[in-house]
Structures are given as structure tokens and as C-alpha cells.
Design an enzyme around this catalytic site. Structure first.
Site, mmCIF file in Angstrom:
data_model
loop_
_atom_site.group_PDB
_atom_site.id
_atom_site.type_symbol
_atom_site.label_atom_id
_atom_site.label_comp_id
_atom_site.label_asym_id
_atom_site.label_seq_id
_atom_site.Cartn_x
_atom_site.Cartn_y
_atom_site.Cartn_z
ATOM 1 N N GLU A 3 0.850 -1.202 0.098
ATOM 2 C CA GLU A 3 -0.043 -0.037 0.112
ATOM 3 C C GLU A 3 0.869 1.236 0.114
ATOM 4 O O GLU A 3 2.149 0.876 -0.048
ATOM 5 C CB GLU A 3 -1.000 -0.047 1.023
ATOM 6 C CG GLU A 3 -2.068 -1.020 1.136
ATOM 7 C CD GLU A 3 -3.533 -1.150 2.167
ATOM 8 O OE1 GLU A 3 -3.663 -0.002 2.087
ATOM 9 O OE2 GLU A 3 -3.703 -2.044 2.407
ATOM 10 N N ARG A 242 -12.639 -5.964 -4.108
ATOM 11 C CA ARG A 242 -12.048 -6.473 -3.158
ATOM 12 C C ARG A 242 -12.882 -6.862 -1.996
ATOM 13 O O ARG A 242 -13.961 -6.273 -1.919
ATOM 14 C CB ARG A 242 -10.948 -5.655 -2.679
ATOM 15 C CG ARG A 242 -10.428 -4.642 -3.676
ATOM 16 C CD ARG A 242 -9.167 -5.111 -4.592
ATOM 17 N NE ARG A 242 -8.250 -5.612 -3.656
ATOM 18 C CZ ARG A 242 -7.249 -6.325 -4.130
ATOM 19 N NH1 ARG A 242 -6.939 -5.925 -5.301
ATOM 20 N NH2 ARG A 242 -6.590 -6.703 -3.330
#
Length: 252
Positions: A3, A242
Site C-alpha cells: 500500500e 476486493r
DNA sequence: GTGGGATGGGCAA
DNA sequence: TGCCCCTCCCACA
């Protein structure tokens, strides 16, 4: 662990190892061999992170653009690079240290306009100190899209991924399904501040810890387990392609 | 030992 | 929406 915090951390650590030096560049795997030959021997001027994108500026004016995607991974260290582990797309060696990259979604040479067009399509990045959230707030405030999808949209906010999405929304007490325009401005400001704090902590440590060092997450990947706050079982669903996790007791 | 899923995102349909 | 990219890791055998 790609991330935004991973990418900014990589930029910081790699600057120490590589920036300002002429680099030996090659592609042990071979898939980047021609491009590596173009970069080989050039001085690396700077490394910058924007959201999940990395740009390596070389002395000739070209940029290496890297996006780790889901699988991408850096390895790095001081001294001479060891034998490549697995399929290494590109390898850098300076007089101080080495970096290898495997499995990236993007590893390409761009000119200044190519770099600009990528930067033009990503939103403000909580890890860039001078970035301000106004643009993101404006998008969210007029959108009927669920806040859980908006937080994952890199053109709205850059750098947040699936773990931070779930954890930020839990800490804010907001259910992922709430439409963007229904989230109060004060809550958006709090989300931005919390994102900045959590991502900064992740950048420092290299790990995503939003609860406690050992029990790292409140809700991420905890389907069916009791909420750490109210003991209600954590639930999950697919959102923005997701899995999103939340506590029906704490988040509304 | 191994198969599925994973912290992403671009693209076709 | 689903597929692909193409690597690592862990749960399960």
C-alpha cells in the site's frame, strides 16, 4: 505489502542506497534487459513516491516508473547484491548498496510528460506533507458511490489499499456502504487525519498496525471473529472488486 | 508438498 | 464484471 506506506518507505530507504550515484542497472530475469541497458551507468538524481507510484529520475531526463501491484517486491541492502532470488526484473547497484525488484505491475521508462499524465490521474496522497484533501473531499461529497469504494479509488485519494480502507472505516465508525455524499465533512477530515497518521506509522515500521502490535487489525481479514470493541462477529463482502470487512455493531 | 488467495490495477466486454 | 499479470506465503494435507 504494497500500500502507499510500502512505496514511500521504499523511496526513503532506496534514496540512502542509490540517490546521487551512477548506477549499474541490469535485468537478471531478462524482461527489462533493453531498458536496463539504457539506464546503465546513468546517475540517479532522485526517487519520489506518489500514492503507490514510484519515479526514479535519471540524469538524462528519463524516469523509471514502478508500480508494485499486488505481487511486486523490493529487496535491498548495503554492499554488493547477493545472487538474485527468484525472477528479478531489474537490479540496481551503487557504490553504497543494491536494490532488486520482482513481480511489479509496472516497470517502464517514461519521459516527463508520461510522468505528468500519471500524476494527473491520482488524488491527494496523505503521505505527501504538502498535499491537501480538498479535491478528495469535493469528489466524495457529490458522489453516491459507497465510501468503501471511494477510499480505494486512487483518483480520489492516493495510497490507501484494502487493509487501510477497512481499518480507517472501522476507526471512523462508518459502514463501507454509506454513500460518499452522506459522510459528514467533519468525518472526512477525521478520515484524512487518521489516514495520514496510520500511513506514517506504516512508513516508519514497514507494517500495517492499526490496533495493537500483536493483534494488528480491528477488522481486516477477521470475518466471523468477534469485534475487539463490541464482540459482534465481523462480516465481509466484495466491494470495488476486493473483500471489505466491517463490524455491524460499531459501524453505521 | 501444494493450491489458493493476497496489501492492485489495466483492460476487454 | 471478470480476466490477466505472474510472485510470495500460509493453511491445509
Amino acid at each position: 505489502m504494497p500500500e502507499g506506506h510500502t512505496v514511500h518507505r521504499a523511496a526513503r530507504l532506496q534514496r540512502e542506497l542509490l540517490a546521487g550515484s551512477a548506477l549499474a542497472v541490469d535485468s537478471p530475469q531478462g524482461r527489462f534487459a533493453e531498458e536496463a541497458a539504457l539506464l546503465d551507468g546513468q546517475r540517479l538524481e532522485s526517487i519520489e513516491a506518489y500514492g503507490k507510484h514510484l519515479f526514479y529520475a535519471f540524469e538524462s531526463g528519463v524516469y523509471l516508473h514502478v508500480h508494485l501491484g499486488l505481487f511486486g517486491k523490493f529487496r535491498m541492502g548495503a554492499g554488493r547484491a547477493p545472487e538474485p532470488r527468484g525472477a528479478v526484473r531489474v537490479r540496481f547497484q551503487s557504490e553504497r548498496g543494491w536494490v532488486t525488484l520482482s513481480g511489479p505491475t509496472a516497470c517502464e521508462i517514461l519521459d516527463a510528460s508520461g510522468r505528468r499524465s500519471i500524476l494527473a490521474r491520482i488524488g491527494p496522497d496523505p503521505l505527501r506533507p504538502t498535499d491537501r484533501p480538498a479535491r478528495a473531499f469535493a469528489r466524495i461529497a457529490k458522489s453516491s458511490t459507497p465510501i468503501g469504494a471511494l477510499l480505494m479509488d486512487q483518483s480520489v485519494i492516493a495510497g490507501i489499499g484494502n487493509v487501510y480502507r477497512a481499518e480507517l472505516l472501522f476507526r471512523a465508525g462508518i459502514a463501507p456502504q454509506v454513500p460518499g455524499r452522506a459522510v459528514p465533512r467533519t468525518a472526512l477530515l477525521e478520515l484524512w487525519r487518521d489516514a495520514r497518521a496510520l500511513l506514517r506509522a506504516g512508513e516508519r515500521t514497514g507494517r500495517i498496525v492499526t490496533f495493537r502490535p500483536r493483534e494488528r487489525h480491528y477488522v481486516y481479514n477477521r470475518t466471523g471473529k468477534p469485534c475487539r470493541t463490541c464482540a459482534t462477529p465481523i462480516v465481509s463482502a466484495t466491494m470495488a472488486a476486493r473483500t471489505v470487512y466491517w463490524c455491524p455493531g460499531c459501524q453505521h
